[in-house]
Design an enzyme around this catalytic site. Structure first.
Site, mmCIF file in Angstrom:
data_model
loop_
_atom_site.group_PDB
_atom_site.id
_atom_site.type_symbol
_atom_site.label_atom_id
_atom_site.label_comp_id
_atom_site.label_asym_id
_atom_site.label_seq_id
_atom_site.Cartn_x
_atom_site.Cartn_y
_atom_site.Cartn_z
ATOM 1 N N ASP A 1 0.851 -1.187 0.000
ATOM 2 C CA ASP A 1 0.000 0.000 0.000
ATOM 3 C C ASP A 1 0.889 1.240 0.000
ATOM 4 O O ASP A 1 1.885 1.315 0.717
ATOM 5 C CB ASP A 1 -0.926 -0.010 1.229
ATOM 6 C CG ASP A 1 -2.078 0.959 1.085
ATOM 7 O OD1 ASP A 1 -3.227 0.498 0.978
ATOM 8 O OD2 ASP A 1 -1.831 2.195 1.088
ATOM 9 N N HIS B 1 -11.220 -7.368 -12.936
ATOM 10 C CA HIS B 1 -11.894 -6.272 -12.245
ATOM 11 C C HIS B 1 -13.264 -6.674 -11.703
ATOM 12 O O HIS B 1 -14.164 -7.030 -12.466
ATOM 13 C CB HIS B 1 -12.069 -5.081 -13.202
ATOM 14 C CG HIS B 1 -12.715 -3.895 -12.546
ATOM 15 N ND1 HIS B 1 -11.990 -2.881 -11.958
ATOM 16 C CD2 HIS B 1 -14.014 -3.583 -12.348
ATOM 17 C CE1 HIS B 1 -12.822 -1.997 -11.448
ATOM 18 N NE2 HIS B 1 -14.063 -2.400 -11.668
ATOM 19 N N HIS C 1 -10.170 -5.488 -3.274
ATOM 20 C CA HIS C 1 -8.822 -5.672 -2.723
ATOM 21 C C HIS C 1 -8.908 -6.025 -1.257
ATOM 22 O O HIS C 1 -9.724 -5.475 -0.521
ATOM 23 C CB HIS C 1 -7.968 -4.420 -2.915
ATOM 24 C CG HIS C 1 -8.597 -3.151 -2.416
ATOM 25 N ND1 HIS C 1 -9.542 -2.459 -3.143
ATOM 26 C CD2 HIS C 1 -8.430 -2.458 -1.266
ATOM 27 C CE1 HIS C 1 -9.920 -1.388 -2.465
ATOM 28 N NE2 HIS C 1 -9.269 -1.369 -1.301
#
Ligand code: AMP
Ligand code: ZN
Length: 117
Positions: free
Chosen positions: A35, A51, A103
């Site tokens: 991150d 996606h 995520h």
């Protein structure tokens, strides 16, 4: 469209190599990278390469892929030598979701309060 790369999606661009990321693990179907704004000594994001806008859509649309993501969170924790860690899927703006590509946050390396804020 669900499952296909989206033009304006940041994480689809990371998958495509159009935006740099510090990748720590990759499988045929998943990608894990650090991150950019870490909230713990280990803060890794694990994403499906395809996606889906959130965890629920991923689980409904591609259950095996959802399992791949979860398996990858454990693999990241092993790589980072974490005995304890937290896996978070923020869903919806009110919960802090800012990137609309499913995520898992893998957080560890410090004490983690429960319940979270
Ligand atoms: P969320 O707020 O749950 O949607 O999580 C999105 C996360 O993506 C945040 O923790 C951001 O710090 C992180 N993030 C945003 N841009 C990038 C980037 N280019 N590379 C890595 N992480 C990012
Ligand atoms: Zn995407």
């Amino acid at each position: 469209m669900t499952g296909e790369a989206e033009n304006d999606c940041l994480f689809c661009k990371i998958v495509a190599g159009q935006i740099p990321a510090t990748i720590v693990r990759e499988t045929e179907t998943t990608l894990a990278f650090r991150d950019i704004n870490p909230q713990a000594p280990t803060h890794v994001l694990v994403i499906p390469k395809a996606h889906y806008k959130n965890a629920a859509e991923l689980a409904a649309g591609a259950p095996q892929l959802a399992a791949d993501v979860l398996a990858a969170t454990q693999a990241v924790a092993d790589d980072e030598k974490l005995d304890s860690y937290r896996t978070v899927f923020n869903t919806g703006a009110g919960a802090g979701q800012t990137v609309w590509h499913a995520h898992a946050h893998v957080l560890g390396g410090r004490g983690l309060e429960w319940p979270p804020g």
